[in-house]
Design an enzyme around this catalytic site. Structure first.
Site, PDB file in Angstrom:
ATOM      1  N   GLY A  81      -4.686   6.367   1.590  1.00 46.45           N
ATOM      2  CA  GLY A  81      -3.273   5.944   1.917  1.00 46.45           C
ATOM      3  C   GLY A  81      -2.591   6.728   2.879  1.00 46.45           C
ATOM      4  O   GLY A  81      -3.109   7.595   3.302  1.00 46.45           O
ATOM      5  N   ASN A  82      -1.379   6.165   2.936  1.00 41.53           N
ATOM      6  CA  ASN A  82      -0.526   6.955   3.761  1.00 41.53           C
ATOM      7  C   ASN A  82       1.044   6.905   3.415  1.00 41.53           C
ATOM      8  O   ASN A  82       1.298   6.199   2.366  1.00 41.53           O
ATOM      9  CB  ASN A  82      -0.535   6.397   5.336  1.00 41.53           C
ATOM     10  CG  ASN A  82       0.006   5.190   5.271  1.00 41.53           C
ATOM     11  OD1 ASN A  82       1.365   4.723   5.250  1.00 41.53           O
ATOM     12  ND2 ASN A  82      -0.928   4.067   5.878  1.00 41.53           N
TER      13      ASN A  82
END
Lengths: 232, 232
Positions: free
Chosen positions: B37-38
């Site tokens: 993810g970010n």
């Protein structure tokens, strides 16, 4: 005193019992913007923290990043990574009567997180990951461990893996649920659990996580009291 | 008609202009519970979608997973992975006048996501990742591309990297911000942007994301109209 008059002691079986509870996911940074994450919402852990407080326990919640409003607990500690959660738990664990590990702790972290954003030049990228400490096993292996309750989220052979985890890590109890597919669990409002201990087990069928948390809290209290009576 | 009487046409410069806007992070599954993810919250993209609608545009929002309440847009499409976002954008892009890519699309995905939860037996783990398609560059390279606005989140040499990205991908405009440290950006309520185009640039200093979105929307409208006048 009013609370005790309204709720007889039998209904608040954890009065003055200190509970350390972990919840949520952890995030393992790859660089300043990217991370390894997991789908734990923290909902089951937060509901269980609430339910244990309702039984009289004083709960310290150690939680990874979630978007949930806090549960009403005695103390709350926010962490992000598995190493931070490990530090927060191990520095406190010996002061508690019960340890409940609902957090979905990342098993691996980046071997070398980048200080600056990774540039994407290559068609392929290989990420080298190293194991995070096993918080649950370390707590259970303490000289005088708290009554230790683990969780297992499995996609297959749920009961077999869970009982193996119970024995291997020396836990007092484990709550196993089936994730993936339509069976509830991560990112859902409902869940079902198979709760396993050394010489028994109980099925808590699919229900709302709030109600499920209450039933699990009552079962933890029951098993804790039996364990406490047997060891004192 | 009442809106047009209250807001003269000059204040709604994007009336009937169709905008396709991406927002949020993407999540790249490693197995049924873990993902890459970010830290994009989606906040800047949602605020910009709102601001563009307020200028009269008809916005289609394509968003990755966020915990934000929706902006008031003409259409909203929810996706999770970079490949899903790619499909949602490329099937629509030719129908739009402006394309704004605020999403933090994962550059890489797992080469082989596991169907069942990965067992953690090894001390080290190597994750093989492959490149995701470059949605922004693909849209800009269409035979008749929309007016294309990119974003660049950089931890260092912000302006240099952003201008390079503008030229390399053939964008009409790029909004660059500095992430990491105390400078705003991801997971913050404030942000500052350096907005760059072929023969100019403008600094939008640190401010609340809602206000920043309004200023950026006005600048997009201004540059779009200049571009439109020049090419027709």
């Amino acid at each position: 005193e009013i609370a005790e008059a309204l709720f007889p002691l039998a209904a608040r079986p954890l009065v003055d019992v200190r509970v350390l509870l972990t919840a949520g996911p952890t995030r393992e940074p790859l660089d300043p913007v990217r991370f390894l994450g997991n789908r734990s919402s923290g909902r089951m852990g937060f509901a269980l923290a609430d339910a244990l407080e309702a039984l009289g326990a004083r709960v310290t919640l150690i939680t990874g990043p979630t978007s949930l409003p806090g549960p009403r607990v005695t103390e709350r500690v926010d962490v992000e990574t598995a190493l931070e959660m490990h530090g927060a738990v191990m520095s406190r664990a010996t002061e508690y009567d019960i340890f409940v590990a609902t957090a979905a702790v990342a098993d691996y972290r980046s071997a070398a997180p980048a200080e600056n954003k990774i540039k994407k030049n290559a068609d392929e990228l290989t990420l080298r990951l190293v194991r995070n400490p096993d918080i649950l096993a370390e707590v259970a292996a303490l000289p005088l461990p708290p009554f230790t309750v683990g969780f297992a989220a499995e996609t297959d052979r749920v009961e077999e893996y869970a009982r193996d985890k119970l024995n291997r890590k020396g836990l007092n109890m484990i709550a196993a649920n089936h994730v993936g597919g339509a069976q509830g669990g991560f990112e859902r409002a409902e869940n079902a659990l198979t709760v396993i201990w050394h010489d028994g087990q109980r099925e808590l069928p699919m229900m709302d996580k709030t109600r499920l948390a209450r039933e699990l809290a009552a079962l933890i209290a029951e098993r804790y009291q039996e364990h406490h009576a047997a060891s004192s």
